[in-house]
Design a protein around this motif. Structure first.
Motif, PDB file in Angstrom:
ATOM      1  N   UNK A 123       6.716  -0.089   9.656  1.00  0.00           N
ATOM      2  CA  UNK A 123       6.241   1.278   9.070  1.00  0.00           C
ATOM      3  C   UNK A 123       5.040   1.119   8.058  1.00  0.00           C
ATOM      4  N   UNK A 124       4.447   2.226   7.565  1.00  0.00           N
ATOM      5  CA  UNK A 124       3.375   2.322   6.681  1.00  0.00           C
ATOM      6  C   UNK A 124       3.646   3.382   5.824  1.00  0.00           C
ATOM      7  N   UNK A 125       3.638   3.082   4.531  1.00  0.00           N
ATOM      8  CA  UNK A 125       3.739   4.074   3.511  1.00  0.00           C
ATOM      9  C   UNK A 125       2.317   4.032   2.830  1.00  0.00           C
ATOM     10  N   UNK A 126       1.738   5.478   2.176  1.00  0.00           N
ATOM     11  CA  UNK A 126       0.694   5.381   1.198  1.00  0.00           C
ATOM     12  C   UNK A 126       1.346   6.148  -0.091  1.00  0.00           C
ATOM     13  N   UNK A 127       0.657   5.823  -0.985  1.00  0.00           N
ATOM     14  CA  UNK A 127       0.668   6.811  -2.361  1.00  0.00           C
ATOM     15  C   UNK A 127      -0.065   6.406  -3.315  1.00  0.00           C
ATOM     16  N   UNK A 128      -0.350   7.401  -4.286  1.00  0.00           N
ATOM     17  CA  UNK A 128      -1.177   6.838  -5.593  1.00  0.00           C
ATOM     18  C   UNK A 128      -0.414   6.567  -6.645  1.00  0.00           C
ATOM     19  N   UNK A 129       0.739   6.610  -6.297  1.00  0.00           N
ATOM     20  CA  UNK A 129       1.851   6.134  -7.519  1.00  0.00           C
ATOM     21  C   UNK A 129       2.333   4.628  -7.204  1.00  0.00           C
ATOM     22  N   UNK A 130       1.988   3.819  -8.226  1.00  0.00           N
ATOM     23  CA  UNK A 130       2.356   2.546  -8.172  1.00  0.00           C
ATOM     24  C   UNK A 130       3.739   2.219  -8.222  1.00  0.00           C
ATOM     25  N   UNK A 131       4.562   3.100  -9.016  1.00  0.00           N
ATOM     26  CA  UNK A 131       6.093   3.012  -8.925  1.00  0.00           C
ATOM     27  C   UNK A 131       6.812   3.092  -7.647  1.00  0.00           C
ATOM     28  N   UNK A 132       6.093   4.225  -6.754  1.00  0.00           N
ATOM     29  CA  UNK A 132       6.495   4.555  -5.448  1.00  0.00           C
ATOM     30  C   UNK A 132       6.495   3.309  -4.557  1.00  0.00           C
ATOM     31  N   UNK A 133       5.054   2.826  -4.622  1.00  0.00           N
ATOM     32  CA  UNK A 133       4.521   1.659  -3.670  1.00  0.00           C
ATOM     33  C   UNK A 133       5.211   0.374  -4.050  1.00  0.00           C
ATOM     34  N   UNK A 134       5.382   0.162  -5.267  1.00  0.00           N
ATOM     35  CA  UNK A 134       6.124  -1.326  -5.313  1.00  0.00           C
ATOM     36  C   UNK A 134       7.540  -1.313  -5.222  1.00  0.00           C
ATOM     37  N   UNK A 135       8.241  -0.130  -4.911  1.00  0.00           N
ATOM     38  CA  UNK A 135       9.697  -0.295  -4.878  1.00  0.00           C
ATOM     39  C   UNK A 135      10.074  -1.038  -3.964  1.00  0.00           C
ATOM     40  N   UNK A 136      10.864  -2.171  -4.315  1.00  0.00           N
ATOM     41  CA  UNK A 136      11.651  -3.056  -3.459  1.00  0.00           C
ATOM     42  C   UNK A 136      10.524  -4.030  -2.803  1.00  0.00           C
ATOM     43  N   UNK A 137       9.280  -4.243  -2.940  1.00  0.00           N
ATOM     44  CA  UNK A 137       8.315  -5.180  -2.454  1.00  0.00           C
ATOM     45  C   UNK A 137       8.559  -6.539  -2.665  1.00  0.00           C
ATOM     46  N   UNK A 138       8.548  -7.102  -1.706  1.00  0.00           N
ATOM     47  CA  UNK A 138       8.799  -8.908  -1.588  1.00  0.00           C
ATOM     48  C   UNK A 138       7.430  -9.473  -1.752  1.00  0.00           C
ATOM     49  N   UNK A 139       6.015  -8.911  -1.623  1.00  0.00           N
ATOM     50  CA  UNK A 139       5.090  -9.578  -1.620  1.00  0.00           C
ATOM     51  C   UNK A 139       4.247  -8.417  -2.017  1.00  0.00           C
ATOM     52  N   UNK A 140       3.074  -8.537  -3.186  1.00  0.00           N
ATOM     53  CA  UNK A 140       1.986  -7.916  -3.660  1.00  0.00           C
ATOM     54  C   UNK A 140       1.001  -8.491  -3.693  1.00  0.00           C
ATOM     55  N   UNK A 141      -0.030  -7.729  -3.119  1.00  0.00           N
ATOM     56  CA  UNK A 141      -1.290  -8.539  -3.028  1.00  0.00           C
ATOM     57  C   UNK A 141      -2.490  -7.220  -3.962  1.00  0.00           C
ATOM     58  N   UNK A 142      -2.640  -7.646  -5.035  1.00  0.00           N
ATOM     59  CA  UNK A 142      -3.503  -6.771  -5.766  1.00  0.00           C
ATOM     60  C   UNK A 142      -4.893  -6.895  -5.650  1.00  0.00           C
TER      61      UNK A 142
END
Ligand SMILES: NC(=O)c1ccc[n+]([C@@H]2O[C@H](COP(=O)([O-])OP(=O)(O)OC[C@H]3O[C@@H](n4cnc5c(N)ncnc54)[C@H](O)[C@@H]3O)[C@@H](O)[C@H]2O)c1
Ligand SMILES: O=C(O)C[C@H](O)C(=O)O
Length: 330
Positions: free
Chosen positions: A67-86
């Motif tokens: 799946x792919x989800x997009x947003x301009x809200x970091x709280x939504x995007x980072x919800x439950x993430x295992x890996x984050x590439x900033x």
């Protein structure tokens, strides 16, 4: 197939991500048996461009892309993430140093640190590519007090790869012959690419090359100034090679460094090699099952000591600047 992994990527409509996202979706980060759920963050004005990138991801019909989800809200995007590439941050232009970006980019990492703190999965692993990468990682780490500090890292694998190729070309060997390369310090012009602990074909790399003048006047400046040389030539900063390094950094972190080798990774110093505790500085690092350890016991001679100290002094200055600006608490 294992459970899908949630991978957040910021700056998803930018140059680096135009390479990075497709490589993650094709399985080059997590391997052929793991599905990926991409969570993409952009600023509001770039969301339309990001929709176009998502159309292209769809049009690849990647079997591993769940799946792919997009947003301009970091709280939504980072919800439950295992890996984050900033990755999302302004790149420098001609004539700028990466530290000139602290003003423009530092603030981004306070909010994203807090959002990761509040929403990421318990096993999250975070890599900062956006510049100045070490100090941005420091800012994110300080703003995420509930995430163990060892989950934060900054990218110096690109410098590591640059050093591998320069050494391999000088010795007329292929890059896999060069091992135990280290980038010490900051992802900046003061970084110290170290050939004295590296090996070529299992022998000491500095001895194989046997040309101290080349090491000092050619190798070190070429690696340390490579980002600026690319900006000068391309008119914009490295993108595909930065994406490649971001993948390799994270893949090695999750899957482990090969026996008899190590990688370079900017991580929180525990005081090893005289680097003040708490700075995010690049070290030789081995990894296994998502954990890293700084390689211990390397002898540091006077030449290397001076180079490491100079880069660490710059990191200390950057930390003092962001402390003064209130981006981290001293
Ligand atoms: N560490 C390294 O080795 C390395 C290598 C190359 C580039 N970089 C750095 O990576 C960064 C990105 O480079 P690029 O070429 O992709 O730049 P780019 O300008 O093409 O893309 C950056 C993207 O980030 C987005 N962005 C800005 N603020 C954001 C925020 N708060 N949240 C989410 N997204 C945001 C922008 O809208 C843009 O789409 C730059 O800072 C560059 O200097 C680091
Ligand atoms: O040099 C830059 O500003 C981009 C990046 O950090 C690089 O090393 O290519």
């Amino acid at each position: 197939m294992t459970t899908p992994v949630k991978v957040a990527v910021t700056g998803a409509a930018g140059q680096i991500c135009y390479s990075l996202l497709f490589r993650i979706a094709s399985g080059q980060l997590l391997g052929p048996d793991t599905k990926v759920q991409l969570r993409l963050l952009e600023i509001t004005p770039a969301l339309k461009a990001l929709e176009g990138v998502v159309m292209e991801l769809d049009d690849c019909a990647f079997p591993l892309l769940d799946s792919v989800e997009i947003s301009d809200d970091a709280n939504t995007v980072f919800d439950g993430v295992n890996v984050a590439m900033l990755v999302g941050a302004r790149p420098r232009g001609k004539g700028m140093e990466r530290s000139d970006l602290l003003e423009a980019n530092g603030q981004i990492f306070t909010g994203q640190g807090k959002a990761l703190n509040d929403h990421a999965a318990d096993d999250v692993r975070i890599t900062v590519t956006g510049n100045p990468a070490n100090t941005n990682a420091l800012i994110a780490m300080h703003n995420a007090p509930d995430i163990p500090t060892e989950r934060f890292s900054a990218l110096t694998r690109l410098d590591h790869n640059r050093a591998l190729t320069q050494a391999a070309q000088k010795a007329s060997v292929s890059t896999p012959e060069v091992t135990k390369m280290t980038i010490w310090g900051n992802h900046s012009a003061t970084q110290y690419p170290d050939l004295f602990h590296a090996e070529i074909g299992g022998r000491n790399a500095a001895e194989v090359i046997g040309d101290q003048a080349w090491i000092e006047n050619d190798f070190i400046p070429t690696v340390a100034q490579r980002g600026a040389a690319i900006i000068e030539a391309r008119g914009s900063s490295s993108a595909a090679s930065a994406a490649n390094a971001t993948i390799e950094h994270t893949r090695l972190w999750l899957q482990g460094t090969p026996e008899g080798d190590w990688t370079s990774m900017a991580v929180r110093s525990d005081g090893s090699y005289g680097v003040p505790e708490g700075l995010i500085s690049s070290f030789p690092v081995t990894t296994k099952d998502g954990d890293w350890e700084i390689v211990q016991g390397l002898e540091i001679d006077e030449f290397s000591r001076g180079r490491i100290d100079a880069s660490v002094a710059e990191l200390t200055e950057e930390r003092d600047t962001v402390t003064e600006k209130g981006l981290i608490q001293g």
